[in-house]
Design a protein around this motif. Structure first.
Motif, PDB file in Angstrom:
ATOM      1  N   ARG A 107       0.829  -1.195   0.000  1.00 22.46           N
ATOM      2  CA  ARG A 107       0.000   0.000   0.000  1.00 22.46           C
ATOM      3  C   ARG A 107       0.868   1.252   0.000  1.00 22.46           C
ATOM      4  O   ARG A 107       0.646   2.182  -0.765  1.00 22.46           O
TER       5      ARG A 107
ATOM      6  N   ALA B 298       2.383   1.709  -3.332  1.00 21.81           N
ATOM      7  CA  ALA B 298       1.389   2.132  -4.326  1.00 21.81           C
ATOM      8  C   ALA B 298       1.084   3.625  -4.188  1.00 21.81           C
ATOM      9  O   ALA B 298       0.916   4.332  -5.171  1.00 21.81           O
ATOM     10  N   LEU B 299       1.027   4.095  -2.942  1.00 22.92           N
ATOM     11  CA  LEU B 299       0.690   5.505  -2.730  1.00 22.92           C
ATOM     12  C   LEU B 299       1.786   6.435  -3.231  1.00 22.92           C
ATOM     13  O   LEU B 299       1.522   7.586  -3.563  1.00 22.92           O
TER      14      LEU B 299
ATOM     15  N   HIS C 115      -6.256   5.813   4.880  1.00 27.82           N
ATOM     16  CA  HIS C 115      -4.909   5.311   5.134  1.00 27.82           C
ATOM     17  C   HIS C 115      -4.255   5.967   6.349  1.00 27.82           C
ATOM     18  O   HIS C 115      -3.062   5.812   6.581  1.00 27.82           O
TER      19      HIS C 115
ATOM     20  N   ARG D 253      -8.266   3.159  -7.366  1.00 27.54           N
ATOM     21  CA  ARG D 253      -7.338   2.026  -7.242  1.00 27.54           C
ATOM     22  C   ARG D 253      -5.919   2.526  -7.012  1.00 27.54           C
ATOM     23  O   ARG D 253      -5.167   1.954  -6.231  1.00 27.54           O
ATOM     24  N   CYS D 254      -5.559   3.605  -7.682  1.00 23.09           N
ATOM     25  CA  CYS D 254      -4.242   4.214  -7.479  1.00 23.09           C
ATOM     26  C   CYS D 254      -4.052   4.623  -6.023  1.00 23.09           C
ATOM     27  O   CYS D 254      -2.958   4.575  -5.496  1.00 23.09           O
TER      28      CYS D 254
ATOM     29  N   ALA E 162      -4.970   3.139  -3.571  1.00 17.18           N
ATOM     30  CA  ALA E 162      -4.889   1.936  -2.753  1.00 17.18           C
ATOM     31  C   ALA E 162      -6.102   1.767  -1.846  1.00 17.18           C
ATOM     32  O   ALA E 162      -5.989   1.280  -0.727  1.00 17.18           O
TER      33      ALA E 162
ATOM     34  N   SER F 280      -9.580  -0.074  -0.737  1.00 20.00           N
ATOM     35  CA  SER F 280      -9.906  -1.497  -0.815  1.00 20.00           C
ATOM     36  C   SER F 280     -10.972  -1.742  -1.885  1.00 20.00           C
ATOM     37  O   SER F 280     -11.744  -0.845  -2.225  1.00 20.00           O
TER      38      SER F 280
END
Lengths: 328, 332, 310
Positions: free
Chosen positions: B98, B101-102, B132, C206-207, C209, C211
């Protein structure tokens, strides 16, 4: 010789749920035979609506509410739909951004083109087909016989636009109105189309109104430019003059905000603010809220004033030649 | 030379349209049907250094967007690897995945469809930081407004829905959304293409400013070489899935090596005060379904010879820091 | 060409109007522009109110045998009771039941069955449809084959078979209606979700992140609601009609809780003997309800159609 097209005080308004959008509000322009006019503006400037108004193709809730459109001596606004139907496709043709607006996806190219020929000319099918074939050759399509028997979906975007142009040329119209015809195409294909349109208009003596948001592209094509903002023409004149010495602050801003190589990595000059909503136009000069030169004199709105031969500017504080040279 | 931030290592992407049941049956009976495969990206190598702006140009169907989406993690490569800070994207798990990806975010082309029309702007920007836990829940609203201010939008607008903004403002919202998760790397996929000229300049300037302020690295994808040249340090040119030329931005425009790049450079719209003669390269862009053999560009290339029709030219260094894939360089 | 004109007009940018017009408010505004639809809505609200407040509004509880008087059996509309003197405006059935009250209670049951089954079917269909659209591939193919299979049989046939196996009962009718209806919602939601799925805002999510569950239900689903509302209004009318049919055929609700359909069935035997009112008035109530819902649904479809409103 009289002008081929003269538009005077054209007003096309859209009566929407939220109010009246004055998409075109007092546009006047004229065009000689064989002349190429670049009609430039950003979204919402009314450039496309002007084109559609000339062709009588404004759909409700839009309506031409004022002004005259005189084509070869006849007033199209007064003549109404009947007169328009006789001219459209024969003496005035249109090329759209999306060629599929012209092409019928379920008919073969030859069927469509032959029908178009025979709609206005009393010729045999064979003769009509021959004319269609010639038109395809003229727009640079190789193996025209094979192409005639194809369907639009078998073509690439560039090829479809060529066919649409070929159809527009079938009756050797006096005037073609082209609405952003190369915007959706790739640069290398765009250049091909531009070069062909240029040659064709020169050969046939066809007048052309090229509607676009891209001042750079049209600057290499047009004899004259008309720049629109918020439903008005704010600057008009010969291409060379406008590009070299834009007088209206908006035109100047437009030219400066295109990245032109040499200033790599630096900030671009930008026009601040954003395009006003047609429903809530500011008082006075419509560009004033974004204009670095604006002051109290910008209200009431200035008229399109002649600053040189054939050169009009709608501005109280234009960038004039004298001032430029004094500054440098 | 510094370690690259992002490394694209021999990456390919193929899209295959599988046959449906009826087609499979027809094929058994002898019909001439086969699954269609498009080589959207064909063995591309590219390394992007920290803080650099890498421009990626090419025409529609050249695979530039596909490459960008692979970098952003939205698609996975069919072959090859994409490494971010030395670690392969898509191989990590859980929180690590994660966080990785961020760090790479994307700014999309269409300012309308890239914003969820049912969410208020502050939720569009604030959702990911809240989910997040990038900022404490109570500070999310203020944080979203701060991000909007960074891209030049008034905090008072944060309660509005996307449709209440103009195209340029929507583009800014998309940028604020990406910035809100504190990325290092932005993939900008035609991010200014849909905007009016005067607005495009504003957004380009914003990109330049944010890069300095947040120490960002960009992969800037566009069909418009003029725009790419303005913002990029280096430029990569793609044609039908392959990288054909790579070099320093100014140098590449001044001395394009590949015939395709030469054609693109010639067509950068420039203001002219007299009528221009358009000398276009001939021919259509071939369908990516049936790319020509050898050098993909040979059917349109004015210098094509026999070898171009058979052999794929390799991407070779033709000058310091300049790569080009053209057989003409061997002849000289 | 309307497209390019619209796009030419569209990017209205100026300080957008300060008021925040919620999409629902816009829909409401446009909805009331059609007087016929407003009549439909008013009728429907009236019907719903009557159903909801039946125990309060009805002159008698038609299923409390103590309140019935067999002497009043089969009275035509407008007659007064022999015992209490109360007027039976719509007559009575053979057991002396006031038809006004019976219709009110019948409506209550009909609408209850329809709305409960609607709610359950929408929930199941939505989850299934969004899942299919979001994940695509094999999951999508599998789910959609099941949906196709389900939709290829007439709803009434499936419902009849199910009820023949399960027996009578309000809960069983609800179950049967859910089973025959979820597939419509699944297909509708999947159709619009597939379109939405391709839009960039899903990729953007989706980028970031987020769910899968969050993207599916917070981003994808809310954008698939308009077509769902339209299908729901059509389907609720269908559900009412289907329930009435099943009850009329004697496999639906039990005699102790008669819906409109069962009332019609009860009076059916007496139609030819001239006691038309026992069937006719419940029938009118049923038709009015269904027409009212359809009027509302038609207007909603026009208002929510993204191609008509821009």
């Amino acid at each position: 010789m009289t002008k081929l097209l003269e538009i005077e005080g054209l007003q096309t308004h859209f009566f929407t749920r939220d109010g009246v959008a004055k998409a075109v509000d007092g546009v006047s322009l004229s065009l000689d035979r064989g002349e190429i006019l670049g009609l430039v503006g950003e979204s919402g400037s009314g450039k496309s609506v002007t084109g559609f108004s000339i062709l009588g193709l404004v759909d409700p809730p839009g309506r031409v509410v004022g002004g005259r459109i005189v084509f070869d001596g006849a007033d199209l606004v007064a003549g109404g739909e009947r007169m328009m139907r006789g001219l459209r496709g024969r003496r005035i043709a249109m090329i759209f951004q999306d060629p599929m607006m012209t092409l019928n996806p379920v008919l073969r190219i030859d069927t469509q083109m032959i029908e178009t020929v025979r709609a206005h000319a009393d010729v045999s099918r064979a003769a009509a087909r021959e004319r269609a074939r010639e038109a395809l050759v003229r727009v640079g399509i190789s193996s025209p016989d094979e192409r005639l028997e194809s369907y639009p979906h078998q073509f690439s975007g560039g090829m479809r636009q060529r066919v649409a142009i070929a159809i527009a040329l079938l009756h050797e119209p006096d005037l073609i109105i082209a609405d952003e015809p190369t915007t959706a195409l790739d640069v290398t294909i765009q250049a091909q189309i531009l070069s062909e349109v240029q040659t064709l208009c020169a050969e046939a003596g066809t007048a052309l109104i090229w509607i676009t948001h891209d001042l750079a592209v049209v600057s290499g094509l047009a004899d004259r430019l008309a720049v629109m903002y918020a439903g008005r023409i704010i600057e008009a004149g010969p291409t060379a003059g406008i590009i070299a010495r834009p007088a209206h602050p908006y035109t100047k801003g437009l030219i400066e905000s295109v990245p032109q190589g040499k200033r790599h990595g630096t900030l671009l000059k930008q026009i601040g603010g954003m395009t006003p909503s047609l429903l809530h136009l500011p008082r006075g000069c419509k560009f004033a809220p974004r204009c670095p030169r604006a002051d109290a004199a910008c209200d009431p709105e200035p008229p399109l004033a002649e600053i040189a031969a054939g050169r009009g500017v709608r501005c109280v504080h234009p960038h004039l030649e004298a001032e430029e040279s004094a500054a440098s | 030379m510094t370690e690259p931030l992002l490394e694209i290592d021999d990456v390919s992407k193929r899209f295959t349209t599988e046959l449906d049941i009826a087609e499979r049956m027809a094929r058994r009976l002898g019909a001439d049907l086969a699954p269609k495969t498009v080589h959207a990206v064909d063995r591309v190598n590219l390394a992007i250094r920290p803080g650099e702006v890498m421009g990626l140009v090419g025409e529609s169907g050249c695979g530039k967007s596909t490459l960008g989406r692979m970098v952003a993690g939205l698609l996975s490569p069919s072959d090859g690897r994409i490494r971010y800070r030395g670690r392969e994207i898509g191989t990590l798990d859980g929180a690590e995945a994660r966080d990785a990806a961020l760090k790479i975010q994307m700014v999309f082309q269409d300012p309308m469809s890239s914003l969820n029309p049912r969410l208020r702007v502050r939720d569009i920007v604030g959702e990911a930081p809240r989910v997040h836990r990038i900022v404490p829940r109570r500070e999310v609203a203020a944080y979203a407004e701060e991000m909007l201010a960074q891209v030049g939008l008034d905090a008072a607008t944060s309660k509005r829905y996307p449709h209440q903004f103009s195209g340029g403002q929507r583009a800014r919202i998309g940028i604020a959304r990406a910035l809100a998760v504190k990325p290092d790397f932005l993939v900008c996929d035609e991010s200014v293409a849909a905007l009016d000229v005067s607005i495009q300049a504003q957004v380009l300037n914003l990109f330049v400013r944010l890069r300095e302020e947040f120490d960002l690295t960009y992969l800037f994808i566009s069909h418009d070489l003029g725009v790419v040249e303005h913002i990029s340090d280096r430029i990569a040119v793609m044609y039908l899935g392959r990288l054909v030329e790579l070099g320093q931005a100014e140098d590449l425009l001044a001395r394009p090596n590949h015939p395709y790049t030469q054609a693109l450079v010639a067509e950068i719209p420039t203001f002219s005060t007299e009528k221009k003669v358009y000398s276009a390269i001939k021919g259509e862009i071939p369908s990516p379904l049936k790319p020509p053999p050898g050098c993909h560009f040979h059917p349109r290339c004015p210098h094509a010879h026999e070898r171009c029709r058979v052999e794929v030219p390799a991407l070779k260094e033709v000058a310091p820091g300049r790569l080009s894939a053209c057989h003409l360089n061997d002849a000289a | 060409m309307t497209d390019s004109i619209a796009s030419d007009l569209e990017p209205v940018g100026t300080p957008a109007p300060a008021r925040v017009d919620h999409p629902a408010k816009r829909v409401a505004k446009q909805f009331v522009e059609d007087p016929v639809a407003v009549v439909g809505l008013v009728l429907f609200l009236l019907v719903a109110l009557v159903a909801l407040l039946a125990p309060v509004l009805a002159p008698q509880n038609p299923y409390d045998l103590a309140q019935l008087d067999i002497m009043d059996g089969g009275l035509p509309p407008g007659e007064a009771s022999f015992g209490t003197g109360m007027t039976y405006w719509l007559g009575t059935d053979t057991q002396g039941r006031d038809m006004v009250s019976a219709i009110m209670y019948g409506l209550r049951i009909s609408l209850f069955v329809a709305t409960v089954s609607l709610g359950l079917a929408i929930t199941i269909g939505t989850v299934v449809g969004v899942t299919a659209a979001y994940f695509g591939g094999r999951i999508d193919s599998l789910i959609m084959r099941i949906v196709d299979l389900q939709l290829s049989f007439p709803a009434i046939l499936i419902a009849l078979i199910l009820l023949a196996l399960l027996g009578r009962g309000v809960d069983k009718v609800v179950l049967a209606l859910v089973i025959v209806q979820w597939a419509y919602y699944a297909r509708t939601v999947r159709g619009s979700a597939i379109v939405e799925r391709r839009k960039d805002y899903i990729d953007a999510a989706r980028c970031l992140a987020l769910s899968d569950r969050r993207i599916m239900f917070r981003h994808l689903l809310p954008n698939c609601v308009p077509p769902l509302i339209v299908v729901a209004t059509v389907q609720i009318a269908q559900a009412i009609a289907l329930e009435a049919t099943l009850s009329f055929l004697g496999v639906g609700v039990p005699i102790t809780e008669p819906s409109l359909g069962l009332l019609i069935a009860n009076g059916y035997d007496y139609l030819l003997s001239g006691r038309y009112w026992i069937s006719l008035f419940p029938g009118i109530a049923l038709v009015v309800t269904i027409i009212a819902i359809n009027l509302v649904g038609d207007r909603l479809r026009d208002v929510l159609n993204p191609r008509l409103s821009s």
